[in-house]
Design a protein around this motif. Structure first.
Motif, short mmCIF file in Angstrom:
data_model
loop_
_atom_site.label_atom_id
_atom_site.label_comp_id
_atom_site.label_asym_id
_atom_site.label_seq_id
_atom_site.Cartn_x
_atom_site.Cartn_y
_atom_site.Cartn_z
N THR A 102 -2.25 -4.31 -9.70
CA THR A 102 -1.02 -4.79 -9.07
C THR A 102 0.07 -3.72 -9.11
O THR A 102 0.84 -3.59 -8.15
CB THR A 102 -0.51 -6.08 -9.76
OG1 THR A 102 -0.41 -5.85 -11.18
CG2 THR A 102 -1.46 -7.23 -9.51
N SER A 103 0.13 -2.96 -10.21
CA SER A 103 1.12 -1.88 -10.29
C SER A 103 0.82 -0.79 -9.27
O SER A 103 1.73 -0.20 -8.67
CB SER A 103 1.16 -1.29 -11.70
OG SER A 103 1.60 -2.24 -12.64
N LEU A 104 -0.48 -0.51 -9.06
CA LEU A 104 -0.87 0.46 -8.05
C LEU A 104 -0.42 0.00 -6.67
O LEU A 104 0.08 0.79 -5.86
CB LEU A 104 -2.39 0.66 -8.06
CG LEU A 104 -3.02 1.20 -9.34
CD1 LEU A 104 -4.54 1.21 -9.20
CD2 LEU A 104 -2.51 2.60 -9.65
N THR A 105 -0.63 -1.28 -6.39
CA THR A 105 -0.23 -1.84 -5.10
C THR A 105 1.28 -1.75 -4.91
O THR A 105 1.76 -1.31 -3.86
CB THR A 105 -0.68 -3.31 -5.00
OG1 THR A 105 -2.09 -3.39 -5.20
CG2 THR A 105 -0.33 -3.91 -3.65
N ALA A 106 2.02 -2.16 -5.93
CA ALA A 106 3.48 -2.15 -5.84
C ALA A 106 4.02 -0.75 -5.62
O ALA A 106 5.03 -0.55 -4.93
CB ALA A 106 4.09 -2.76 -7.10
N ALA A 107 3.34 0.25 -6.19
CA ALA A 107 3.79 1.64 -6.07
C ALA A 107 3.19 2.34 -4.85
O ALA A 107 3.56 3.47 -4.54
CB ALA A 107 3.43 2.41 -7.34
N GLY A 108 2.22 1.69 -4.18
CA GLY A 108 1.55 2.32 -3.05
C GLY A 108 0.58 3.41 -3.46
O GLY A 108 0.33 4.35 -2.70
N ARG A 109 0.02 3.26 -4.66
CA ARG A 109 -0.90 4.28 -5.18
C ARG A 109 -2.36 3.85 -4.95
O ARG A 109 -2.64 2.72 -4.59
CB ARG A 109 -0.63 4.51 -6.66
CG ARG A 109 0.80 5.01 -6.89
CD ARG A 109 1.16 5.04 -8.35
NE ARG A 109 0.51 6.14 -9.05
CZ ARG A 109 0.76 6.45 -10.32
NH1 ARG A 109 1.62 5.73 -11.02
NH2 ARG A 109 0.15 7.45 -10.89
N GLN A 110 -3.27 4.77 -5.22
CA GLN A 110 -4.68 4.57 -4.89
C GLN A 110 -5.39 3.66 -5.90
O GLN A 110 -4.91 3.43 -7.01
CB GLN A 110 -5.40 5.91 -4.84
CG GLN A 110 -4.99 6.78 -3.66
CD GLN A 110 -5.92 7.96 -3.47
OE1 GLN A 110 -6.62 8.39 -4.39
NE2 GLN A 110 -5.94 8.50 -2.26
N ASN A 111 -6.57 3.17 -5.45
CA ASN A 111 -7.57 2.49 -6.29
C ASN A 111 -7.26 1.03 -6.62
O ASN A 111 -7.83 0.48 -7.56
CB ASN A 111 -7.84 3.26 -7.59
CG ASN A 111 -8.63 4.53 -7.35
OD1 ASN A 111 -9.56 4.53 -6.54
ND2 ASN A 111 -8.26 5.60 -8.02
N ALA A 112 -6.37 0.36 -5.87
CA ALA A 112 -6.20 -1.08 -6.04
C ALA A 112 -7.29 -1.81 -5.27
O ALA A 112 -7.62 -1.46 -4.13
CB ALA A 112 -4.83 -1.52 -5.54
#
Length: 329
Positions: A102-112
């Motif tokens: 979820t943190s990856l998604t919120a930050a727009g980062r890879q591997n979510a």
């Protein structure tokens, strides 16, 4: 009782439950799109949970969630003990993570990822009372070779020998956390390289177990629910996974003991985490990663990529889907 993976003879065709479940992970991933990079992980998770729950009701199986999500950070939940599916068909244990990362998604980062794992009823370890687990994951070369009880340097040397490659070509994935500072130093001191993950240790474990992947091993303390989910995938990949529960407090340790879990350093082997090979793992990319591509919107269309792994047949399938934007967003 109906088997999770039915006999594939002409009289008992394969139910292909996995291909039905992938619609639920696709839905969760698509619904999370408006929240990618927006800084609100709870909103992203809530949208994914609602979408996954809605699609579960259309799938012909009688599932009970053994490993739910949300208790760790008070996010929206598909809760432990919740019944999912139409109530008709095979009885199953279910592990869900509408968004692993979820943190990856919120930050727009890879591997979510959006993830569902399923096994026959009564086969999945309920480790929900202890949030963290120390894990060791490799591909098939590590089976009977590496052991979580050994120092990381020795495991690296043993795996390198089994793979027939020099130690300095071994790459180990680790969550980038303060608790892993010494582990990271030990890996590098052994001569191997590290791939530090900000989140998403399900993808990290599966990538370590895949043939011709860029990493060879995934180690360290991550979520215990993610360990169960990963074990379902590892069964299909023929890889190695071990886990040791890691309670953070005396209260959590007591809860684990009350739940009948072994929290005295006992190593949970693959068949302790999920019994048998009758497992299904499905994942759809939310953001781009090594395992799958993330959701991509192009005008009137939305594109998703998913993987489907079945332990009974040892297969990994990739599914690329095209959806009409007007039906979703």
């Amino acid at each position: 009782m109906v088997s999770l993976t039915a006999d594939m003879s002409p009289l008992h065709p394969d139910r292909n439950l996995a291909l039905e479940l992938v619609r639920a992970t696709e839905a969760a991933s698509i619904r999370a799109v408006p929240f990618i990079g927006r800084g609100d992980k709870e909103a992203a998770d809530g949208a994914a949970v609602d979408a996954m729950r809605a699609f579960f009701s259309t799938v012909n199986f009688d599932g009970t969630i053994v490993i739910g999500e949300g208790e760790k950070d008070n996010a929206p939940m598909l809760y432990n003990g919740e019944r999912v599916g139409s109530g008709r068909g095979p009885r199953c244990d279910v592990a869900v993570d509408p968004i692993d990362g979820t943190s990856l998604t919120a930050a727009g980062r890879q591997n979510a990822l959006s993830v569902i794992a399923v096994s026959d009823q009564g086969t999945m370890l309920d480790a929900s009372s202890v949030f963290y687990m120390d894990k060791l994951v490799t591909g098939p070369a590590g089976v009977g070779v590496v052991d979580i009880r050994l120092p990381i340097g020795e495991n690296i040397r043993l795996l390198a020998k089994a793979l027939g490659k020099p130690v300095d070509e071994i790459v180990v994935s680790v969550l980038n956390r303060p608790r892993h500072e010494q582990l990271i130093a030990d890996i590098r001191d052994a001569g191997a390289g590290t791939r530090l993950m900000s989140d998403g240790d399900v993808a990290g474990g599966i990538n370590a177990a895949r043939h011709n992947a860029r990493t060879d091993m995934c180690v360290g303390i991550g979520g215990s629910p993610e360990g169960i989910v990963t074990a379902c995938a590892i069964k299909a990949l023929g890889g190695h996974i071990q886990g040791v529960l890691a309670p953070r407090t005396d209260d959590e340790k007591q809860k684990g003991q009350d739940a009948g879990l072994k929290i005295d350093g006992t190593v949970y082997e693959a068949d302790d985490l999920v019994k048998g090979k009758n497992t299904i793992f499905v994942a759809t990319g939310v953001t781009d990663g090594q395992l799958v591509q993330g959701v991509r919107r192009d005008g009137d269309f939305i594109y998703t990529e998913s993987v489907v792994l079945r332990g009974a047949s040892g297969t990994l399938r990739r599914i690329s889907s095209e959806h009409l934007t007007s039906k979703w967003l």
